[in-house]
Write an enzyme that holds these catalytic residues in place. Sequence first.
Site, PDB file in Angstrom:
ATOM      1  N   HIS A   1       0.851  -1.192   0.000  1.00  0.00           N
ATOM      2  CA  HIS A   1       0.000   0.000   0.000  1.00  0.00           C
ATOM      3  C   HIS A   1       0.887   1.242   0.000  1.00  0.00           C
ATOM      4  CE1 HIS A   1       1.178  -0.413   4.194  1.00  0.00           C
ATOM      5  NE2 HIS A   1       0.863   0.856   4.377  1.00  0.00           N
TER       6      HIS A   1
ATOM      7  N   ARG B   1       6.444  -8.691  16.185  1.00  0.00           N
ATOM      8  CA  ARG B   1       7.117  -7.458  15.797  1.00  0.00           C
ATOM      9  C   ARG B   1       6.246  -6.279  16.203  1.00  0.00           C
ATOM     10  NH1 ARG B   1       6.622  -4.509  10.666  1.00  0.00           N
ATOM     11  NH2 ARG B   1       8.377  -3.062  10.467  1.00  0.00           N
TER      12      ARG B   1
ATOM     13  N   ASP C   1       0.743   5.335   1.758  1.00  0.00           N
ATOM     14  CA  ASP C   1       0.100   5.996   2.887  1.00  0.00           C
ATOM     15  C   ASP C   1      -0.723   7.195   2.418  1.00  0.00           C
ATOM     16  OD1 ASP C   1       1.244   4.188   4.587  1.00  0.00           O
ATOM     17  OD2 ASP C   1       2.805   5.544   5.339  1.00  0.00           O
TER      18      ASP C   1
ATOM     19  N   HIS D   1       4.720   0.027  -0.119  1.00  0.00           N
ATOM     20  CA  HIS D   1       5.490  -0.710   0.880  1.00  0.00           C
ATOM     21  C   HIS D   1       4.573  -1.694   1.587  1.00  0.00           C
ATOM     22  CE1 HIS D   1       3.844   2.937   2.746  1.00  0.00           C
ATOM     23  NE2 HIS D   1       3.826   2.279   3.904  1.00  0.00           N
TER      24      HIS D   1
END
Length: 340
Positions: free
Chosen positions: A220, A286, A222, A276
């Site tokens: 996607h 994570r 941002d 990204h």
Amino acid sequence: MAEGDNVMVNVNQPLHMDSDPPLLETYKTLFANSKTSSNNHDHRLVMVEERHLPLIDLSRLSHNEAEKERCQKEIARAARQWGFFQVVNHGISMELLEMLREEQVRVFKQPFHHKCREDKFLNFSAGSYRWGTPTSYFLRQLWWSEAFHIPVNDISSTPMEPFATKVAILAQKLAEILAEKLGHKSSFFQESCLPGTCYLRLNRYPPCPIPSDIYGLMPHTDSDFLTILHQDQVGGLQLVKDGQWIAVKPNPEALVINIGDLFQAWSNDCYKSVKHCAVTHPTKERFSAAYFLCPSYETVIESCSMPSVYRKFSFREYRQKVQEDVQLYGYKVGLSRFLV
């Protein structure tokens, strides 16, 4: 905050299972029919080259005028050529980043049913907690993650407030530099991007049973002006550079900056909003925290130079179109919807 305020959190231990969202149970049909999407909005989840992003030392902005100018030019060059870069000596101490990490772990360690009632148990706005992907039709569209997407106004008087305050100052400083390098000195970002319109997103990516098939966050761009990310050392951030996916090597002292769609439109395609994703890990969880520099929904985005690549649009219109496309297609189309 309710429950766990006085609990000492061991940030090296995985969260207990009753904290985890029921991803396997909820999406068992997708696992049973695990034929992944073949559309070209996905990339194969395979090992990719790990590379360092451009690294910029922001302390140089306090040096003599020549060094300050070189630093500003490096910021603008990275925004044009990469759309991503890392900064060190950014004004946010390691102690503050560790405090943020500990608070993240504490919040995510709350029982799942408490996180789903974040307004009652965590004093966050209702709807801040998200997990999975309601619109998933294929495994590749599933986000194997949970998050709190919190308006910065909601963070006052919490352990996250010092980080949010400093990262907001950093975002405004970078936006000002990027605007100046295009020849524009204006108060546009300070006037349009306020604490009530910007967000802090706390992300947790649980261990995933089939990491080769499932994203933490699918590819996607941002939908903001710029994003400032603090990630842990597990790694998992990948981005497109020169048509190829690369993995970003974690740097414990750096913050990751990326250009959002709104800055690409405002800069008339000078700065790049790059696709990204976050990949999953089979055994390790994570954590990351992202600050989004966003305007009010009424803010009109128009290019700073002519002829313009994009027509004028409001942030509200942009967000609505993104949501419509995700509902219809399962992915975001983005800026191409607004080409002249």
